[in-house]
Design a protein around this motif. Structure first.
Motif, PDB file in Angstrom:
ATOM      1  N   MET A  82       1.064   8.585 -17.487  1.00 45.75           N
ATOM      2  CA  MET A  82       1.859   9.539 -18.238  1.00 45.75           C
ATOM      3  C   MET A  82       2.390  10.607 -17.284  1.00 45.75           C
ATOM      4  O   MET A  82       1.639  11.232 -16.560  1.00 45.75           O
ATOM      5  N   ALA A  83       3.667  10.806 -17.271  1.00 51.04           N
ATOM      6  CA  ALA A  83       4.279  11.832 -16.430  1.00 51.04           C
ATOM      7  C   ALA A  83       4.251  13.174 -17.142  1.00 51.04           C
ATOM      8  O   ALA A  83       4.451  13.251 -18.349  1.00 51.04           O
ATOM      9  N   GLY A 131      13.737   5.850   1.155  1.00 44.56           N
ATOM     10  CA  GLY A 131      12.926   4.690   1.455  1.00 44.56           C
ATOM     11  C   GLY A 131      11.451   4.770   1.125  1.00 44.56           C
ATOM     12  O   GLY A 131      10.679   3.942   1.583  1.00 44.56           O
ATOM     13  N   ASP A 132      11.035   5.773   0.355  1.00 42.98           N
ATOM     14  CA  ASP A 132       9.635   5.808  -0.074  1.00 42.98           C
ATOM     15  C   ASP A 132       9.292   4.531  -0.823  1.00 42.98           C
ATOM     16  O   ASP A 132      10.123   3.979  -1.545  1.00 42.98           O
ATOM     17  N   VAL A 133       8.071   4.073  -0.671  1.00 45.28           N
ATOM     18  CA  VAL A 133       7.629   2.856  -1.347  1.00 45.28           C
ATOM     19  C   VAL A 133       6.775   3.215  -2.559  1.00 45.28           C
ATOM     20  O   VAL A 133       6.959   2.673  -3.643  1.00 45.28           O
ATOM     21  N   GLY A 134       5.828   4.132  -2.399  1.00 44.30           N
ATOM     22  CA  GLY A 134       4.975   4.567  -3.494  1.00 44.30           C
ATOM     23  C   GLY A 134       4.426   5.948  -3.206  1.00 44.30           C
ATOM     24  O   GLY A 134       4.170   6.295  -2.057  1.00 44.30           O
ATOM     25  N   ALA A 135       4.253   6.739  -4.243  1.00 44.45           N
ATOM     26  CA  ALA A 135       3.788   8.107  -4.041  1.00 44.45           C
ATOM     27  C   ALA A 135       3.339   8.716  -5.362  1.00 44.45           C
ATOM     28  O   ALA A 135       3.642   8.205  -6.437  1.00 44.45           O
ATOM     29  N   ALA A 136       2.637   9.832  -5.231  1.00 46.65           N
ATOM     30  CA  ALA A 136       2.246  10.630  -6.391  1.00 46.65           C
ATOM     31  C   ALA A 136       2.283  12.093  -5.977  1.00 46.65           C
ATOM     32  O   ALA A 136       2.083  12.426  -4.809  1.00 46.65           O
ATOM     33  N   VAL A 137       2.536  12.956  -6.948  1.00 41.27           N
ATOM     34  CA  VAL A 137       2.526  14.392  -6.695  1.00 41.27           C
ATOM     35  C   VAL A 137       2.016  15.087  -7.959  1.00 41.27           C
ATOM     36  O   VAL A 137       2.337  14.682  -9.072  1.00 41.27           O
ATOM     37  N   CYS A 138       1.193  16.101  -7.752  1.00 37.47           N
ATOM     38  CA  CYS A 138       0.688  16.887  -8.866  1.00 37.47           C
ATOM     39  C   CYS A 138       0.703  18.350  -8.449  1.00 37.47           C
ATOM     40  O   CYS A 138       0.234  18.692  -7.361  1.00 37.47           O
ATOM     41  N   VAL A 139       1.284  19.195  -9.294  1.00 33.12           N
ATOM     42  CA  VAL A 139       1.391  20.620  -9.005  1.00 33.12           C
ATOM     43  C   VAL A 139       0.806  21.387 -10.182  1.00 33.12           C
ATOM     44  O   VAL A 139       1.144  21.113 -11.340  1.00 33.12           O
ATOM     45  N   GLY A 143       6.571   3.886  -7.895  1.00 32.38           N
ATOM     46  CA  GLY A 143       6.736   2.948  -6.800  1.00 32.38           C
ATOM     47  C   GLY A 143       5.596   1.960  -6.703  1.00 32.38           C
ATOM     48  O   GLY A 143       4.896   1.699  -7.677  1.00 32.38           O
ATOM     49  N   LEU A 144       5.396   1.459  -5.495  1.00 30.21           N
ATOM     50  CA  LEU A 144       4.407   0.415  -5.260  1.00 30.21           C
ATOM     51  C   LEU A 144       3.305   0.901  -4.329  1.00 30.21           C
ATOM     52  O   LEU A 144       3.570   1.550  -3.322  1.00 30.21           O
ATOM     53  N   ALA A 145       2.074   0.546  -4.671  1.00 28.44           N
ATOM     54  CA  ALA A 145       0.947   0.811  -3.788  1.00 28.44           C
ATOM     55  C   ALA A 145       0.862  -0.270  -2.724  1.00 28.44           C
ATOM     56  O   ALA A 145       0.433  -0.018  -1.605  1.00 28.44           O
ATOM     57  N   ASP A 146       1.262  -1.484  -3.090  1.00 24.87           N
ATOM     58  CA  ASP A 146       1.223  -2.616  -2.168  1.00 24.87           C
ATOM     59  C   ASP A 146       2.464  -3.478  -2.396  1.00 24.87           C
ATOM     60  O   ASP A 146       2.504  -4.285  -3.322  1.00 24.87           O
ATOM     61  N   PRO A 147       3.482  -3.304  -1.559  1.00 21.32           N
ATOM     62  CA  PRO A 147       4.728  -4.058  -1.734  1.00 21.32           C
ATOM     63  C   PRO A 147       4.546  -5.573  -1.626  1.00 21.32           C
ATOM     64  O   PRO A 147       5.298  -6.331  -2.224  1.00 21.32           O
ATOM     65  N   GLU A 148       3.535  -6.015  -0.884  1.00 21.07           N
ATOM     66  CA  GLU A 148       3.327  -7.456  -0.729  1.00 21.07           C
ATOM     67  C   GLU A 148       2.851  -8.116  -2.013  1.00 21.07           C
ATOM     68  O   GLU A 148       3.152  -9.281  -2.265  1.00 21.07           O
ATOM     69  N   THR A 149       2.095  -7.372  -2.832  1.00 19.59           N
ATOM     70  CA  THR A 149       1.580  -7.930  -4.093  1.00 19.59           C
ATOM     71  C   THR A 149       2.278  -7.341  -5.315  1.00 19.59           C
ATOM     72  O   THR A 149       1.953  -7.702  -6.433  1.00 19.59           O
ATOM     73  N   ASP A 150       3.196  -6.409  -5.089  1.00 23.60           N
ATOM     74  CA  ASP A 150       3.889  -5.695  -6.171  1.00 23.60           C
ATOM     75  C   ASP A 150       2.942  -4.878  -7.051  1.00 23.60           C
ATOM     76  O   ASP A 150       3.259  -4.572  -8.195  1.00 23.60           O
ATOM     77  N   ARG A 151       1.785  -4.496  -6.480  1.00 24.66           N
ATOM     78  CA  ARG A 151       0.866  -3.621  -7.229  1.00 24.66           C
ATOM     79  C   ARG A 151       1.496  -2.240  -7.327  1.00 24.66           C
ATOM     80  O   ARG A 151       1.888  -1.645  -6.324  1.00 24.66           O
ATOM     81  N   THR A 152       1.623  -1.727  -8.550  1.00 30.27           N
ATOM     82  CA  THR A 152       2.286  -0.439  -8.758  1.00 30.27           C
ATOM     83  C   THR A 152       1.390   0.723  -8.351  1.00 30.27           C
ATOM     84  O   THR A 152       0.171   0.625  -8.338  1.00 30.27           O
ATOM     85  N   ARG A 170      -1.603   6.893 -10.948  1.00 29.04           N
ATOM     86  CA  ARG A 170      -2.028   8.268 -10.711  1.00 29.04           C
ATOM     87  C   ARG A 170      -3.250   8.336  -9.795  1.00 29.04           C
ATOM     88  O   ARG A 170      -3.389   9.273  -9.022  1.00 29.04           O
ATOM     89  N   ASP A 171      -4.145   7.358  -9.880  1.00 24.84           N
ATOM     90  CA  ASP A 171      -5.382   7.398  -9.092  1.00 24.84           C
ATOM     91  C   ASP A 171      -5.392   6.396  -7.943  1.00 24.84           C
ATOM     92  O   ASP A 171      -6.451   6.099  -7.396  1.00 24.84           O
ATOM     93  N   THR A 172      -4.266   5.892  -7.526  1.00 21.30           N
ATOM     94  CA  THR A 172      -4.205   4.889  -6.463  1.00 21.30           C
ATOM     95  C   THR A 172      -4.898   5.387  -5.194  1.00 21.30           C
ATOM     96  O   THR A 172      -5.623   4.619  -4.555  1.00 21.30           O
TER      97      THR A 172
END
Length: 61
Positions: free
Chosen positions: A1-2, A23-31, A44-53, A56-58
């Motif tokens: 949830m954003a 070109g970011d692949v995956g990220a999170a930000v909390c303020v 984005g993706l945590a692992d582009p090779e497996t397409d794992r998204t 929030r807790d990656t």
């Protein structure tokens, strides 16, 4: 949830631009402001090779 407080919409735009333009692949930000979350985004993706998204807790996995 954003979570995005209307005053911080520019943060969402910059976050999205990191993927679309920089070109970011995956990220999170909390303020937090005054102890309350005003921005909490992930995408984005945590692992582009497996397409794992990216979730929030990656980073903790």
């Amino acid at each position: 949830m954003a979570v995005i407080h209307p005053e911080y919409e520019a943060v969402r735009a910059a976050f999205a631009a990191n993927f679309a333009e920089r070109g970011d692949v995956g990220a999170a930000v909390c303020v937090y402001r005054d102890g309350r979350p005003v921005v909490d985004l992930s995408g984005g993706l945590a692992d582009p090779e497996t397409d794992r998204t990216w979730e929030r807790d990656t980073i903790r996995r």
